[in-house]
Design an enzyme around this catalytic site. Structure first.
Site, PDB file in Angstrom:
ATOM      1  N   ASP A 127     -49.291  -5.934  13.576  1.00  0.00           N
ATOM      2  CA  ASP A 127     -50.627  -6.243  13.094  1.00  0.00           C
ATOM      3  C   ASP A 127     -51.610  -5.325  13.809  1.00  0.00           C
ATOM      4  OD1 ASP A 127     -49.313  -8.261  11.826  1.00  0.00           O
ATOM      5  OD2 ASP A 127     -50.488  -9.903  12.678  1.00  0.00           O
ATOM      6  N   HIS A 137     -42.400  -4.069  15.701  1.00  0.00           N
ATOM      7  CA  HIS A 137     -41.102  -3.971  15.039  1.00  0.00           C
ATOM      8  C   HIS A 137     -40.809  -2.522  14.658  1.00  0.00           C
ATOM      9  CE1 HIS A 137     -40.927  -8.470  14.151  1.00  0.00           C
ATOM     10  NE2 HIS A 137     -42.172  -8.286  14.566  1.00  0.00           N
ATOM     11  N   SER A 144     -53.006  -3.929  22.409  1.00  0.00           N
ATOM     12  CA  SER A 144     -52.906  -2.536  22.831  1.00  0.00           C
ATOM     13  C   SER A 144     -52.849  -1.627  21.617  1.00  0.00           C
ATOM     14  CB  SER A 144     -51.684  -2.337  23.727  1.00  0.00           C
ATOM     15  OG  SER A 144     -51.816  -1.128  24.437  1.00  0.00           O
TER      16      SER A 144
END
Length: 362
Positions: free
Chosen positions: A144, A220, A331
């Site tokens: 995200d 991911h 981050s």
């Protein structure tokens, strides 16, 4: 003799600060400040005003780097692991949810009392199928976040935000020896960028994704690829907020980061997890030897580790959408990869994106 004695505590003992008090006070102050900053940026974006680029001077960067952000981040990490009393969990987490716009309806566990500390809350898991993985496109978003920049890499420079660049070689470090890589040696080239491209008809592309503190903190695999090498830069832990990224040139080259390098069906592929203030912890699930934000920090150093060995000629195979790692707090993820010239991004700068959504395809 039947009267009960009234015991009083010293004033210093009554007002003694506890970790919970510090957490609530600093959290409340930061929440108000963050809301005000977000409001100002939203107003400027609504008016269509593009913020001018104003880079920090060398002394300003040096002054910022002198702040013990690594020590503060380690302290914050320990504070995050302090178990909160049950009665305090909902107020603290609710403040965080309100500040950063967390969508708890997507969380696998919505009950705030379930999370014993802030660290568990940051690393909350999502409900199954909350992030369907796009099967139609070759590269998906690994996390995200917000798209800061994307496009072709030109003149060995990569844009961290519009108008502010950093050196490709400074960011990735020196060329990795071909013995540590699974794919064939790149044709001879004059520049560092040309050395990464394995086929003359291909180009080098990049995409920068900023994870806000309220985003899902796991990342991911963005495609099917093989990880051959890991390079860890200890570095600083400055904020990677878009406002700071507009201010400090080569911000990502200053900060601690973990560069995963390998190959996919079109050649070179890399994913870099960039640390930030209060994000000293970068975890790669298949790499148990990686320890980030360690007190042993040597300025300008980096550590290499090869996943290619006599027993493993293939490296670490990753499937698109497979769990790769996680941050504490928020981050940045930087993708740098090789692809044919007809590769197209399906993005707009500044857009919000979620893990599993399309980044681009051929």
């Amino acid at each position: 003799t039947d009267r009960k004695k009234l015991h009083t505590a010293p004033v210093g003992q009554v007002f003694r600060l506890r970790p919970f008090h510090v957490l609530v006070a600093t959290g409340g102050g930061y929440a108000g400040y963050k809301k005000y900053e977000d409001y100002k940026l939203e107003q400027l974006e609504k008016k269509g005003i593009e913020l001018p680029v104003k880079l920090a001077s060398e002394w300003e960067v040096a002054l910022y780097k002198s702040v013990p952000t690594r020590l503060l981040s380690r302290a914050w990490g320990r504070l995050n692991q302090v178990e909160l009393p049950t009665w305090l969990r909902k107020p603290v987490y609710s403040l965080y949810i309100w500040t950063f716009g967390v969508n708890m309806k997507e969380a696998a566990v919505e009950d705030l009392h379930h999370y014993r500390n802030l660290s568990e809350f940051f690393r909350r898991k999502l409900k199954p199928q909350a992030r369907p993985v796009c099967c139609l496109h070759s590269v998906i978003s690994p996390s995200d976040g917000k798209i800061l920049n994307f496009g072709q890499v030109k003149n060995c420079e990569v844009e961290q935000v519009k108008g502010v660049t950093y050196s490709l070689e400074s960011f990735l470090g020196p060329r990795i020896s071909t013995e540590d890589l699974h794919f064939n040696k790149a044709p001879p080239g004059n520049s560092f960028q040309q050395q990464l491209v394995t086929k003359e008809e291909n180009e080098l592309y990049h995409c920068v994704i900023y994870l806000a503190p309220g985003d899902y903190h796991c990342f991911h695999s963005p495609t099917d690829w093989r990880v051959s090498h890991r390079r860890h830069f200890p570095g600083s832990l400055m904020s990677v907020n878009p406002g700071v990224a507009r201010w400090i040139k080569e911000l990502f080259c200053h900060n601690e980061r973990v560069v995963l390098t390998g190959d996919w069906k079109h050649g070179f592929f890399s994913l870099t997890a960039v640390g930030a203030t209060n994000v000293g912890s970068i975890r790669i699930y298949f790499d148990q030897d990686l320890h980030t934000n360690s007190p042993r920090y040597s300025k300008g150093s980096y550590n290499d580790f090869s996943f290619i060995s006599n027993n493993n000629k293939e490296g670490i195979p990753m499937r698109k959408g497979e769990h790769l790692g996680e941050f504490n707090l928020g981050s940045t993820i930087v993708l740098i990869f090789e692809a044919p010239k007809d590769f197209k991004f399906h993005l707009k700068a500044g857009q919000k994106i979620r893990f599993g959504e399309a980044l681009g395809s051929l």
